[in-house]
Design a protein around this motif. Structure first.
Motif, mmCIF file in Angstrom:
data_model
loop_
_atom_site.group_PDB
_atom_site.id
_atom_site.type_symbol
_atom_site.label_atom_id
_atom_site.label_comp_id
_atom_site.label_asym_id
_atom_site.label_seq_id
_atom_site.Cartn_x
_atom_site.Cartn_y
_atom_site.Cartn_z
ATOM 1 N N TRP A 41 14.074 -29.189 9.465
ATOM 2 C CA TRP A 41 13.497 -30.494 9.132
ATOM 3 C C TRP A 41 12.157 -30.389 8.422
ATOM 4 O O TRP A 41 11.878 -31.150 7.488
ATOM 5 N N TRP A 82 17.604 -29.095 4.193
ATOM 6 C CA TRP A 82 18.923 -29.259 4.822
ATOM 7 C C TRP A 82 19.864 -28.221 4.203
ATOM 8 O O TRP A 82 20.846 -28.532 3.548
ATOM 9 N N GLU A 117 18.664 -37.076 8.440
ATOM 10 C CA GLU A 117 18.281 -35.989 7.540
ATOM 11 C C GLU A 117 17.745 -36.589 6.231
ATOM 12 O O GLU A 117 18.482 -36.804 5.270
#
Length: 273
Positions: free
Chosen positions: A215, A226, A245
């Motif tokens: 993250w 990601w 996300e």
């Protein structure tokens, strides 16, 4: 292909000198005479332009993976923004990244994470690596383009021109923060994608490598953190798959879609989420 480790590769003193110069010059930001908030704001703005629009949106998702299409003028603009990140020439960068995906976390990978965090973060680029000899094989779609050729060859000159412009506008504070501090920060943010996201985080998909979703790297790199999602579905323009996300680059692509400037956007199917 030769195994790329620091034990059997020669040091690249040109790159070492280049990196040392940029990092050491950035330390002039510690002088009070080189500090003002306008210069800091300029640095943040160019961090987004070069790291977000340039490297992440342009060099990576548009050019390397062809996750979407834009008008040629916009593609060239985004490639120029990436060139100002001074991470080498665009053709070289794209070629190495395609090689990385083909051999991710195996011995031919230029920054194989099994060689250690330091190696995958930046040590690999301080050596003459075998993958450099494979660039032309992986960049046939762009290597014949004269704009790409120019930006690949003269990326340092482009930076010098920008530096002169910033000096004319704001003196040494603009140069120190807008060029050198910004370069160092964008360098390491990009490199964290090669190192940290192959070590820290969680895995949503099986991708036959060590890629993870991290993250804090995603926050630093406008969605590139990601990374497990990306390695599982390299073609996808959207890297942040789950609702939490956050992927600022995907939001930018959506905005370009609304303007009619991004087409043929590739995404994973709902069944794959």
């Amino acid at each position: 292909m030769t195994i790329a480790t620091s034990d059997n590769l020669r040091l690249d003193w040109v790159v070492i000198t280049y990196m040392a110069f940029i990092h050491l010059t950035a330390l002039f930001a510690l002088l009070p005479s080189n500090f003002n908030w306008t210069a800091v704001g300029l640095m943040i703005f160019f961090h987004w332009v070069t790291g977000g629009l340039g490297v992440t949106l342009g060099w990576h998702r548009l050019v390397t993976h062809r996750s979407f299409q834009t008008p040629k003028w916009l593609e060239y603009f985004l490639v120029l923004c990436g060139t100002i990140s001074c991470q080498g020439g665009v053709i070289h960068w794209v070629g190495l990244h395609r090689i990385h995906h083909l051999h991710s976390d195996t011995q031919p990978d230029p920054h194989d994470s099994h060689q250690g965090f330091w190696w995958s973060h930046m040590a690999w680029m301080l050596h003459k690596i075998p993958a450099d000899e494979q660039i032309s094989k992986f960049t046939k779609d762009i290597s014949g383009d004269r704009v790409y050729q120019f930006l690949d060859k003269y990326f340092v000159l482009v930076q010098v021109v920008l530096g002169l412009l910033l000096y004319a506008l704001g003196g040494w504070p603009f140069v120190v923060w807008g060029i050198f501090v910004r370069l160092v920060l964008v360098f390491h943010c990009t490199w964290f994608v090669n190192s940290a996201t192959h070590k820290f985080g969680y895995r949503t998909y099986e991708s036959n490598d060590c890629s993870k979703n991290c993250w804090w790297v995603a926050l630093l790199t406008y969605g590139e953190g990601w990374h497990n999602n990306h390695h599982a579905y390299q073609y996808s323009a959207r890297h942040g798959i789950k609702w939490w996300e956050i992927d600022l680059t995907w939001m930018t692509i959506q905005f370009l879609q609304q303007l009619g400037l991004a087409k043929n956007v590739k995404l994973i199917s709902p069944e794959q989420t």
